[in-house]
Design a protein around this motif. Sequence first.
Motif, PDB file in Angstrom:
ATOM      1  N   TYR B  68       0.823  -1.211   0.000  1.00 48.69           N
ATOM      2  CA  TYR B  68       0.000   0.000   0.000  1.00 48.69           C
ATOM      3  C   TYR B  68       0.859   1.264   0.000  1.00 48.69           C
ATOM      4  O   TYR B  68       0.551   2.241  -0.693  1.00 48.69           O
ATOM      5  N   LEU B  72       0.587   3.818  -3.087  1.00 49.02           N
ATOM      6  CA  LEU B  72       0.004   5.139  -2.867  1.00 49.02           C
ATOM      7  C   LEU B  72       0.999   6.243  -3.180  1.00 49.02           C
ATOM      8  O   LEU B  72       0.632   7.279  -3.757  1.00 49.02           O
ATOM      9  N   LYS B  75       1.282   6.338  -6.977  1.00 48.86           N
ATOM     10  CA  LYS B  75       0.050   6.731  -7.652  1.00 48.86           C
ATOM     11  C   LYS B  75      -0.314   8.186  -7.331  1.00 48.86           C
ATOM     12  O   LYS B  75      -0.583   8.970  -8.238  1.00 48.86           O
ATOM     13  N   ASN B  76      -0.334   8.527  -6.045  1.00 45.49           N
ATOM     14  CA  ASN B  76      -0.822   9.843  -5.653  1.00 45.49           C
ATOM     15  C   ASN B  76       0.238  10.924  -5.736  1.00 45.49           C
ATOM     16  O   ASN B  76      -0.071  12.077  -5.982  1.00 45.49           O
ATOM     17  N   LEU B  77       1.500  10.576  -5.474  1.00 45.31           N
ATOM     18  CA  LEU B  77       2.533  11.610  -5.421  1.00 45.31           C
ATOM     19  C   LEU B  77       3.560  11.450  -6.533  1.00 45.31           C
ATOM     20  O   LEU B  77       4.566  12.149  -6.539  1.00 45.31           O
ATOM     21  N   SER B 131     -10.779   6.632   2.395  1.00 46.41           N
ATOM     22  CA  SER B 131     -10.303   7.823   1.686  1.00 46.41           C
ATOM     23  C   SER B 131      -8.880   7.602   1.169  1.00 46.41           C
ATOM     24  O   SER B 131      -8.496   8.159   0.149  1.00 46.41           O
ATOM     25  N   LEU B 132      -8.113   6.783   1.859  1.00 51.28           N
ATOM     26  CA  LEU B 132      -6.735   6.553   1.427  1.00 51.28           C
ATOM     27  C   LEU B 132      -6.619   5.324   0.531  1.00 51.28           C
ATOM     28  O   LEU B 132      -6.014   5.375  -0.542  1.00 51.28           O
ATOM     29  N   THR B 133      -7.206   4.215   0.966  1.00 50.56           N
ATOM     30  CA  THR B 133      -6.940   2.934   0.296  1.00 50.56           C
ATOM     31  C   THR B 133      -8.071   2.490  -0.612  1.00 50.56           C
ATOM     32  O   THR B 133      -7.976   1.443  -1.234  1.00 50.56           O
ATOM     33  N   ARG B 134      -9.161   3.245  -0.627  1.00 50.04           N
ATOM     34  CA  ARG B 134     -10.376   2.857  -1.356  1.00 50.04           C
ATOM     35  C   ARG B 134     -11.039   1.631  -0.732  1.00 50.04           C
ATOM     36  O   ARG B 134     -11.970   1.076  -1.316  1.00 50.04           O
ATOM     37  N   LEU B 139      -7.727  -0.889  -4.536  1.00 49.44           N
ATOM     38  CA  LEU B 139      -6.920   0.208  -5.053  1.00 49.44           C
ATOM     39  C   LEU B 139      -6.442  -0.164  -6.446  1.00 49.44           C
ATOM     40  O   LEU B 139      -5.746  -1.159  -6.623  1.00 49.44           O
ATOM     41  N   ILE B 142      -2.476   1.565 -10.186  1.00 44.81           N
ATOM     42  CA  ILE B 142      -1.111   1.677  -9.656  1.00 44.81           C
ATOM     43  C   ILE B 142      -0.139   1.667 -10.831  1.00 44.81           C
ATOM     44  O   ILE B 142      -0.252   0.816 -11.717  1.00 44.81           O
TER      45      ILE B 142
END
Lengths: 253, 323, 287
Positions: B68, B72, B75-77, B131-134, B139, B142
């Motif tokens: 994770y 994350l 994917k997010n940053l 909200s973070l991991t769905r 998720l 990726i």
Amino acid sequence: MALLETRELTRLFGGLAAVSRVDLTVDKGEIVGLIGPNGAGKTTCFNLLTGFLRPTRGSIVFDGEDITGLRPHQIAARGLVRTFQQTTLFQDLTALENVLLGLHLSSGKGPRQVLFSRRHFPADEIARGREVLDFTGLAAHADQLSRNLPHGHQRVLGIAMALAAQPRLLLLDEPVTGMNLDESGRVMDLVKTIRSRGTTILLVEHNMKAVMGTCERIVVLNFGQKLAEGTPSQVSTSPDVIQAYLGTGVADA
Amino acid sequence: MPRKLGVSIVLAVLVILALLVPELGGDYYVHVFALVFTNVILAASLRPSLTCGQLNIGHSAFMSIGAYTSALLAKNLAVPFEIALLCGALLAAAVGLAIGYPSLRLRGVYFAMVTVAFVEVIRLIAQLWVSLTRGMSGLSGIPKPSLLGMTLTTRASQYYLVVGLAVVILLVLWKLEHSRLGLIWKSIGMGDNLAQSLGVNIARHKLLAFMLGCFFAGTAGAFYAHFIRFLFPPEFGFLMATNILVYNYVGGRGHFVGPILGAIFLSLLSEPFRGSPYETIFFSIAMLLTILFLPGGLITLPGKLAELKRWRAAASPTPSPAA
Amino acid sequence: MTFALFVQSAIVGVSLGSIYILMALGLTLMFGMMHIINFAHGAVYMLGAFVIYYIFFQGGAPYFAAFVASMILLGVFGYLVERSIYRPIKGGIEPTLVALLALTTFLQAAGYPVFGQLDKHVPPVFPGTRNILGVGISVERLMIIPVAAALVIALYLFINKTRLGAAMRAIEQDKEAAALQGVNVHVVNGLAFAIGFALAAASGALMAPIFKLDPMMGEQPLLKAFIIIILGGLGSVPGAILGGLMLGLIDSIVATALGAEPAFLLSFVFIIMLLLFRPTGLFGYAS
Ligand SMILES: Nc1ncnc2c1ncn2[C@@H]1O[C@H](COP(=O)(O)OP(=O)(O)OP(=O)(O)O)[C@@H](O)[C@H]1O
Ligand SMILES: [Mg+2]
């Protein structure tokens, strides 16, 4: 000069005082006996001295340093090494390997060496391991799995491992239990030789003959408290001690 | 040393075969073998703490943390894959420290129970922190793994990546096991009181072994995340953790190659039933049979067979008259 | 939370707690004697419920008969597990734990092909509701309480008043000494397995008419039972009873307030804390 000195050493288990306000002194070069009926608190004393248990109260000074509350490996590294009442060995290894581990684990190699040296024991360590086995009379059994050794040899191997860790004060918890007269005589001779090589000894033993014949000074525990202290003859004639042992069947030795 | 030479040859052949998988098989085999190597890393990384006598039934929790975290971050940053993977592994190790340190004084069953509870905690956090991991939607999206800015788009290149990771990790673990450190770990597993009485700082060594395992499990998780590109919390639950343990037992606890062999053997044999209940049935039967009839694991099988043969050979020419 | 809702969740909590207690008692008994954690306990709970499904619902037997059959069948199964798994391993704690783990995953996974993929339902045995303090409570859930209490009392009497019970206590105190006094340790361990399994089956059988049946249904009660025996101190019977009631209440009230999964998460965090800082349980002595 005192090598080991405890002050008011106390350990409670729930409501039970297994060791209660014990002042114990062992001088350099002595063989001191620690005796007492079953459940008197002898093993608990050892556990406190070697850091396996924390004292509820009191202090332990070893060679001028307060070691109260240190952990077992730290205490062992300072030269206070114990054996166990229950035979405790690396069962799946040979006698030689057991002793080598004793040498090795205590050799205090720096982290770099821990990481990068080979597992094989260097020749000089093996030579020292064999020396220890020789000294303790186990040389002929060096390559036997320790689990297959007869009981008496297993007990001696326990002492050999402790010796390999280079103790300055050796705590022996009932080294001759379950041995015949002959064997226990030899172990007691071994204990005297160890002392003559400069290692101080504190000995817990139920076998009165062994204790009386070996120790210069004896401390008697009963219900966790120090009941008497003195030479073997003083202790064995003390009315308190006889009273404490009455009915336990041990006093008649 | 001829024995050593033999081992090296076998290893070389295995590595060459592993490298040939993309040439010989299609994408399906590449996919399967990439997962086999992931499992090899997981199995081998459990070994140090098992050697120290810690029964860890929650190793998949650390895989999950690595997976994770890395997913994350990437994917997010838009963190590069290598760094994301490293962060995942480091966080897994840090969490390992946080849970390992206070559980040091627990032994046997108590330690095992902490790890069981912990794997549930991590699963539930992944499930609930939507909200973070769905959460239970899983998720997705990726990014694929990349190296030095180059995305590894083909299955084959991703496969080589995991083979590389596995080889490096196995070399490190092998080196450690055969150093003085490995010997100390073994002594702790055989008798921690005795080791302590001889001067071993068992707390430090147990923790080190545990964290090391967490770090590599996190690494495996991170690779897995970018390879499968979809994470679903229950995947990393109790069952996965049990499987990692099973690899070690079925392969054999007595030797370094045990868990590797166990992971390869079980992952390949169970491949036809992957995802169905039969996979688990297969695993559990393999496990029970091993514990009951081959307690040393598969690695002791050749020895046992040779013994049997010798025994037969000794018995057959002269049918012994009496028992 | 309204008062009515509170009363309702409290009563449901006691009834849940009774189930947890039955689960935890077997676990703690087996731990006390053999120092093992029976990971298969949840799978046995599941099997206990499926026995009700087949014998009571499909087979049309009276519920009570199916309940007894469930306990007996799984009790025998427990004895067999002792013979074929625990005994051959000869007391190695780690291999025993791993073997029991394998047995669990086997039973759960085998449940899918054997029982089918779809969830099963057992019709109510005690339909209707009863009014307590102005709140309607399902009779089904209420009935659990006296049945569980009866089983607990029976177990208590068995352990404290019979010779076999005395043998169990002797093993718990000191296995070697018990063996020296002529206790057949194998048989008595087998009995502990049988009792533990039968109690888990009883919990499953009691819950069968309330929850849906599927092969994984034992997972949550097993984890709950873990929590309880840690709460109560591993090996302690009174601890298991107190812990079970506590957890049932907390569970029901917190779950009503927060939702089931957050409640579960909280209880695991709590249990890790407890294991780390007070491994002898809330009521046990530190040793
Ligand atoms: N970990 C423990 N928890 C609770 N009580 C303990 C613990 N260890 C020892 N005791 C109790 O402390 C007392 C002293 O025990 P200890 O083992 O020190 O006696 P001992 O003198 O070595 O006896 P023995 O001669 O039988 O070896 C006993 O009553 C024992 O039951
Ligand atoms: Mg003692």
